[in-house]
Design a protein around this motif. Structure first.
Motif, PDB file in Angstrom:
ATOM      1  N   GLY A 149       2.261  -1.120  10.268  1.00 46.91           N
ATOM      2  CA  GLY A 149       1.716   0.091  10.900  1.00 46.91           C
ATOM      3  C   GLY A 149       0.871  -0.230  12.116  1.00 46.91           C
ATOM      4  O   GLY A 149       1.077   0.335  13.196  1.00 46.91           O
ATOM      5  N   THR A 150      -0.053  -1.164  11.974  1.00 46.03           N
ATOM      6  CA  THR A 150      -0.937  -1.494  13.100  1.00 46.03           C
ATOM      7  C   THR A 150      -0.155  -2.221  14.196  1.00 46.03           C
ATOM      8  O   THR A 150      -0.445  -2.043  15.386  1.00 46.03           O
ATOM      9  N   PHE A 197     -13.391  -0.664   4.276  1.00 43.00           N
ATOM     10  CA  PHE A 197     -12.092  -0.527   4.925  1.00 43.00           C
ATOM     11  C   PHE A 197     -10.959  -0.735   3.930  1.00 43.00           C
ATOM     12  O   PHE A 197      -9.808  -0.814   4.297  1.00 43.00           O
ATOM     13  N   SER A 253     -11.753   3.808  12.181  1.00 37.20           N
ATOM     14  CA  SER A 253     -13.068   4.318  12.603  1.00 37.20           C
ATOM     15  C   SER A 253     -13.130   4.435  14.118  1.00 37.20           C
ATOM     16  O   SER A 253     -12.471   3.671  14.833  1.00 37.20           O
ATOM     17  N   THR A 255     -10.417   1.099  17.441  1.00 36.42           N
ATOM     18  CA  THR A 255     -10.033  -0.297  17.682  1.00 36.42           C
ATOM     19  C   THR A 255      -9.491  -0.857  16.379  1.00 36.42           C
ATOM     20  O   THR A 255     -10.118  -0.694  15.328  1.00 36.42           O
ATOM     21  N   ALA A 256      -8.288  -1.449  16.440  1.00 36.67           N
ATOM     22  CA  ALA A 256      -7.637  -1.889  15.207  1.00 36.67           C
ATOM     23  C   ALA A 256      -7.236  -3.346  15.284  1.00 36.67           C
ATOM     24  O   ALA A 256      -6.948  -3.885  16.355  1.00 36.67           O
ATOM     25  N   LYS A 257      -7.214  -3.934  14.093  1.00 35.97           N
ATOM     26  CA  LYS A 257      -6.722  -5.310  13.967  1.00 35.97           C
ATOM     27  C   LYS A 257      -5.304  -5.217  13.401  1.00 35.97           C
ATOM     28  O   LYS A 257      -5.056  -4.421  12.486  1.00 35.97           O
ATOM     29  N   ILE A 259     -13.415  -6.949  11.906  1.00 40.41           N
ATOM     30  CA  ILE A 259     -13.041  -5.653  12.479  1.00 40.41           C
ATOM     31  C   ILE A 259     -14.021  -4.553  12.025  1.00 40.41           C
ATOM     32  O   ILE A 259     -14.046  -3.461  12.594  1.00 40.41           O
ATOM     33  N   THR A 275     -16.244  -2.190  14.390  1.00 40.65           N
ATOM     34  CA  THR A 275     -15.892  -0.964  15.135  1.00 40.65           C
ATOM     35  C   THR A 275     -16.900   0.180  14.941  1.00 40.65           C
ATOM     36  O   THR A 275     -17.434   0.671  15.927  1.00 40.65           O
ATOM     37  N   GLY A 302      -0.545  -5.306   9.503  1.00 38.42           N
ATOM     38  CA  GLY A 302       0.784  -5.154   8.916  1.00 38.42           C
ATOM     39  C   GLY A 302       1.653  -4.346   9.866  1.00 38.42           C
ATOM     40  O   GLY A 302       1.331  -4.195  11.052  1.00 38.42           O
ATOM     41  N   TYR A 360       0.833  -1.202   0.000  1.00 40.23           N
ATOM     42  CA  TYR A 360       0.000   0.000   0.000  1.00 40.23           C
ATOM     43  C   TYR A 360       0.871   1.256   0.000  1.00 40.23           C
ATOM     44  O   TYR A 360       0.630   2.206  -0.754  1.00 40.23           O
ATOM     45  N   ARG A 380       3.042   8.007   7.647  1.00 35.30           N
ATOM     46  CA  ARG A 380       2.021   7.123   7.093  1.00 35.30           C
ATOM     47  C   ARG A 380       0.687   7.321   7.821  1.00 35.30           C
ATOM     48  O   ARG A 380       0.617   7.189   9.037  1.00 35.30           O
ATOM     49  N   GLY A 381      -0.361   7.648   7.081  1.00 34.87           N
ATOM     50  CA  GLY A 381      -1.673   7.843   7.692  1.00 34.87           C
ATOM     51  C   GLY A 381      -2.462   6.544   7.711  1.00 34.87           C
ATOM     52  O   GLY A 381      -2.439   5.802   6.734  1.00 34.87           O
ATOM     53  N   HIS A 382      -3.136   6.264   8.814  1.00 31.38           N
ATOM     54  CA  HIS A 382      -3.965   5.053   8.908  1.00 31.38           C
ATOM     55  C   HIS A 382      -5.413   5.436   9.154  1.00 31.38           C
ATOM     56  O   HIS A 382      -5.726   6.010  10.200  1.00 31.38           O
ATOM     57  N   PRO A 383      -6.317   5.131   8.215  1.00 33.16           N
ATOM     58  CA  PRO A 383      -7.734   5.397   8.496  1.00 33.16           C
ATOM     59  C   PRO A 383      -8.253   4.386   9.518  1.00 33.16           C
ATOM     60  O   PRO A 383      -8.112   3.182   9.311  1.00 33.16           O
TER      61      PRO A 383
HETATM   62  C1  LIG Z   1     -12.399   4.264   6.010  1.00 38.33           C
HETATM   63  C2  LIG Z   1     -11.552   3.193   6.670  1.00 38.33           C
HETATM   64  C3  LIG Z   1     -11.758   2.884   8.002  1.00 38.33           C
HETATM   65  C4  LIG Z   1     -11.000   1.886   8.616  1.00 38.33           C
HETATM   66  N1  LIG Z   1     -11.246   1.573   9.922  1.00 38.33           N
HETATM   67  C5  LIG Z   1     -10.549   0.570  10.514  1.00 38.33           C
HETATM   68  C6  LIG Z   1     -10.797   0.205  11.877  1.00 38.33           C
HETATM   69  O1  LIG Z   1     -11.632   0.792  12.564  1.00 38.33           O
HETATM   70  N2  LIG Z   1     -10.067  -0.811  12.397  1.00 38.33           N
HETATM   71  C7  LIG Z   1      -9.115  -1.484  11.669  1.00 38.33           C
HETATM   72  O2  LIG Z   1      -8.480  -2.396  12.186  1.00 38.33           O
HETATM   73  N3  LIG Z   1      -8.865  -1.152  10.370  1.00 38.33           N
HETATM   74  C8  LIG Z   1      -9.539  -0.144   9.784  1.00 38.33           C
HETATM   75  N4  LIG Z   1      -9.257   0.195   8.476  1.00 38.33           N
HETATM   76  C9  LIG Z   1      -8.166  -0.504   7.770  1.00 38.33           C
HETATM   77  C10 LIG Z   1      -6.829   0.050   8.254  1.00 38.33           C
HETATM   78  O3  LIG Z   1      -6.694   1.387   7.839  1.00 38.33           O
HETATM   79  C11 LIG Z   1      -5.655  -0.748   7.688  1.00 38.33           C
HETATM   80  O4  LIG Z   1      -5.811  -2.088   8.073  1.00 38.33           O
HETATM   81  C12 LIG Z   1      -4.356  -0.249   8.246  1.00 38.33           C
HETATM   82  O5  LIG Z   1      -4.083   1.069   7.832  1.00 38.33           O
HETATM   83  C13 LIG Z   1      -3.260  -1.205   7.802  1.00 38.33           C
HETATM   84  O6  LIG Z   1      -1.990  -0.641   8.056  1.00 38.33           O
HETATM   85  P1  LIG Z   1      -0.711  -1.594   8.278  1.00 38.33           P
HETATM   86  O7  LIG Z   1       0.510  -0.779   8.064  1.00 38.33           O
HETATM   87  O8  LIG Z   1      -0.805  -2.325   9.566  1.00 38.33           O
HETATM   88  O9  LIG Z   1      -0.877  -2.711   7.180  1.00 38.33           O
HETATM   89  P2  LIG Z   1      -0.288  -2.812   5.715  1.00 38.33           P
HETATM   90  O10 LIG Z   1       0.623  -3.987   5.672  1.00 38.33           O
HETATM   91  O11 LIG Z   1       0.236  -1.542   5.204  1.00 38.33           O
HETATM   92  O12 LIG Z   1      -1.611  -3.157   4.916  1.00 38.33           O
HETATM   93  C14 LIG Z   1      -2.461  -4.231   5.281  1.00 38.33           C
HETATM   94  C15 LIG Z   1      -3.735  -4.091   4.471  1.00 38.33           C
HETATM   95  O13 LIG Z   1      -4.394  -2.840   4.764  1.00 38.33           O
HETATM   96  C16 LIG Z   1      -4.533  -2.030   3.566  1.00 38.33           C
HETATM   97  N5  LIG Z   1      -4.185  -0.638   3.931  1.00 38.33           N
HETATM   98  C17 LIG Z   1      -3.031  -0.209   4.454  1.00 38.33           C
HETATM   99  N6  LIG Z   1      -3.054   1.111   4.643  1.00 38.33           N
HETATM  100  C18 LIG Z   1      -4.252   1.543   4.215  1.00 38.33           C
HETATM  101  C19 LIG Z   1      -4.853   2.818   4.099  1.00 38.33           C
HETATM  102  N7  LIG Z   1      -4.222   3.935   4.483  1.00 38.33           N
HETATM  103  N8  LIG Z   1      -6.091   2.892   3.576  1.00 38.33           N
HETATM  104  C20 LIG Z   1      -6.703   1.763   3.184  1.00 38.33           C
HETATM  105  N9  LIG Z   1      -6.199   0.531   3.249  1.00 38.33           N
HETATM  106  C21 LIG Z   1      -4.981   0.415   3.750  1.00 38.33           C
HETATM  107  C22 LIG Z   1      -3.517  -2.600   2.576  1.00 38.33           C
HETATM  108  O14 LIG Z   1      -3.937  -2.416   1.229  1.00 38.33           O
HETATM  109  C23 LIG Z   1      -3.468  -4.064   2.946  1.00 38.33           C
HETATM  110  O15 LIG Z   1      -4.516  -4.774   2.337  1.00 38.33           O
HETATM  111  C24 LIG Z   1      -9.999   1.191   7.865  1.00 38.33           C
HETATM  112  C25 LIG Z   1      -9.771   1.532   6.534  1.00 38.33           C
HETATM  113  C26 LIG Z   1     -10.542   2.516   5.948  1.00 38.33           C
HETATM  114  C27 LIG Z   1     -10.291   2.850   4.490  1.00 38.33           C
END
Ligand SMILES: Cc1cc2nc3c(=O)[nH]c(=O)nc-3n(C[C@H](O)[C@H](O)[C@H](O)COP(=O)(O)OP(=O)(O)OC[C@H]3O[C@@H](n4cnc5c(N)ncnc54)[C@H](O)[C@@H]3O)c2cc1C
Length: 468
Positions: free
Chosen positions: A308-309, A466, A288, A301-303, A347, A350, A306, A173, A283-286
């Motif tokens: 970032g989480t 998501f 909810s 609350t996050a799962k 997840i 949330t 990868g 991503y 790095r921004g993480h969306p």
């Molecule tokens: C509107 C929205 C609300 C969300 N709410 C929640 C929530 O409440 N709880 C939760 O656990 N997760 C939520 N997510 C998903 C969460 O943003 C990603 O799982 C997280 O950013 C992954 O980051 P990582 O570095 O751990 O994983 P990475 O290894 O970077 O990615 C793991 C997976 O997450 C996807 N991802 C990574 N970053 C983003 C991003 N900025 N936007 C969209 N997808 C991404 C990747 O494509 C990949 O499939 C939400 C996503 C969106 C779009």
């Protein structure tokens, strides 16, 4: 199938945007986009574009190239404007629909750009009676701004190639997003050739005025809503991590504290894009909200998905947090009916947990259906039951693996049920309620299909993806 019903209690007041978004906002945003293209075509006609079509092959090709280039440039602006997070556009369409439109507009703009290059080169080559390659090379070398435009085009090609679904799925991503940002640079680099060689700029003050105004407005929207407002809110509310709490296997909550957070226009069901101090801060993480906003406190609350989480789960109390938002339309403002059904999977629970708490409803008029892989994965279960008991909502828990041989929102042990019939059995008046959905994409698609088949009108179904 465990069902928890509850005694009656009055509904709570939802914070943030609770008024329904007027439908004309959406029409106005659409009109702006289509209107801008009409203006561009009208300016082309006014600049003699139509007459040139009858001025011989070379002139016809060149003027067609001009038109496709102008519309491509206009669509590039529309594309940037769609992702500028302008509140009225965001609230009218929702981020996932905007992302889909951004993609569609982007690919259309790209093919028009290709047409622009091919038609213009062929037009010049025909008029000058030279070869196409020699003409293209000559144009890039000698026309002002053309080298920059070529670099901008190369960047645009890179963005388009990496955005094709197959390539997008294979890339990380972060890498995809970084390359994607070069698209902004690409759009910027094509501007000089329009200003220095474009007939509209050289001969038509009205056309110049249009383009300068459009560029200035879009740049201003990006600066205000994607840069200045998040910086201002981050500085004003000084949010920090209060504590990290594990909720279940691989799932944790971040409790956040700030100053004057009750003044943020945030509501249950919305999300923010978070940046945490430390490694990966850019790095921004969306994420909810997993609880309705309370005073100076927010919770997400996050799962662990990868790097970032995983890093987030190790954050220390007091870590500063930067944020953009609130975003999202999954709120009270989407309501059309007094009754609601909240369907969450994994997840995706949330925002549903926050909505169960934050939406206004009478006892007996809300049902939360919770799908998870197993009992252990039913995170936030106790608090969901508590809220339901206090507010007179029903909770249906559906732990279990996916149905193996069809797209279904049900668990495998309920596979003999028809998807729509099962929904009707759980919520007989579902067609007269608003349905809120959040979970994995395929599960959401199956749940939406079931709701439609159960008689829920499309405008009563509200969802948040998501994935982007
Ligand atoms: C509107 C929205 C609300 C969300 N709410 C929640 C929530 O409440 N709880 C939760 O656990 N997760 C939520 N997510 C998903 C969460 O943003 C990603 O799982 C997280 O950013 C992954 O980051 P990582 O570095 O751990 O994983 P990475 O290894 O970077 O990615 C793991 C997976 O997450 C996807 N991802 C990574 N970053 C983003 C991003 N900025 N936007 C969209 N997808 C991404 C990747 O494509 C990949 O499939 C939400 C996503 C969106 C779009």
């Amino acid at each position: 199938m465990a069902t928890v019903s509850a005694p009656a209690r009055p509904g709570t007041r939802a914070a943030g945007p609770t008024r329904r978004v007027p439908t004309w906002w959406r029409d106005a945003a659409g009109l702006l986009a289509w209107g801008s293209m009409l203006v561009v075509v009208a300016l082309w006609v006014r600049g003699g574009g139509l007459q040139d079509l009858t001025g011989g092959t070379g002139a016809a090709l060149t003027t067609s190239g001009r038109l496709t280039g102008l519309v491509a440039a206009d669509l590039m602006l529309v594309q940037v404007a769609l992702m500028a997070r302008v509140p009225f556009v965001e609230r009218s369409y929702g981020q996932d629909e905007l992302a889909r439109r951004h993609r569609l507009v982007g690919f259309t703009s790209f093919w028009l750009l290709v047409a622009h290059i091919v038609l213009t080169v062929l037009g010049y080559a025909t008029s000058a009676r030279t070869g196409a390659w020699a003409t293209a090379w000559d144009m890039v070398r000698t026309y002002p701004g053309m080298l920059l435009a070529a670099a901008g085009t190369a960047l645009t090609v890179l963005v388009v190639v990496t955005s094709v679904r197959a390539a997008r799925r294979r890339s990380r991503y972060e890498s995809w997003h970084l390359v994607h940002l070069y698209g902004y640079l690409g759009a910027f680099l094509v501007v000089p050739h329009m200003v220095w060689t474009g007939r509209d700029f050289l001969t038509a003050p009205l056309a110049s005025a249009y383009w300068w105004t459009a560029w200035a407005l879009v740049a201003l929207a990006v600066l205000v809503f994607r840069v200045a407002l998040p910086l201002w809110r981050t500085g004003r509310h000084r949010v920090v991590v209060e504590r990290v709490v594990w909720e279940g296997p691989g799932v944790f909550s971040l409790h956040l504290r700030g100053h004057g957070l009750s003044r943020l226009p945030a509501a249950a069901g919305q999300y923010f894009v978070w940046r945490f101090a430390g490694p990966g801060r850019t790095r921004g993480h969306p994420l909810s909200l997993s609880a309705a906003p309370h005073g100076d406190r927010l919770r997400v609350t996050a799962k662990v998905a990868g790097d970032g989480t995983a890093q987030m789960a190790r954050l220390r109390p007091g870590t500063p947090v930067a944020f953009e938002g609130p975003y999202g339309r999954l709120t009270e403002a989407a309501r059309t009916r007094p009754g609601v059904v909240l369907l969450g999977c994994g997840i995706g629970i949330t925002p549903m947990r926050a909505l169960l708490e934050g939406l206004a409803y009478e006892p007996g008029r809300a049902t939360l259906i919770y799908r998870a892989r197993s009992e252990a994965d039913l995170v936030l279960r106790e608090e969901i039951r508590d809220i339901a008991a206090r507010r007179g909502a029903a909770v249906v828990e559906l732990p279990g693996r996916r149905v193996p041989d069809r797209a279904s929102w049900l668990p495998d042990w309920a596979a003999r049920w028809d998807d729509a019939a099962a929904l009707l059995r759980l919520v007989p008046d579902v067609a007269d309620r608003d349905v809120y959905l959040c979970g994995p994409d395929r599960w959401m698609d199956a749940a939406r299909t079931a709701a439609l088949r159960a008689g829920v009108p499309a405008e009563q179904i509200h969802r948040e993806r998501f994935s982007m």
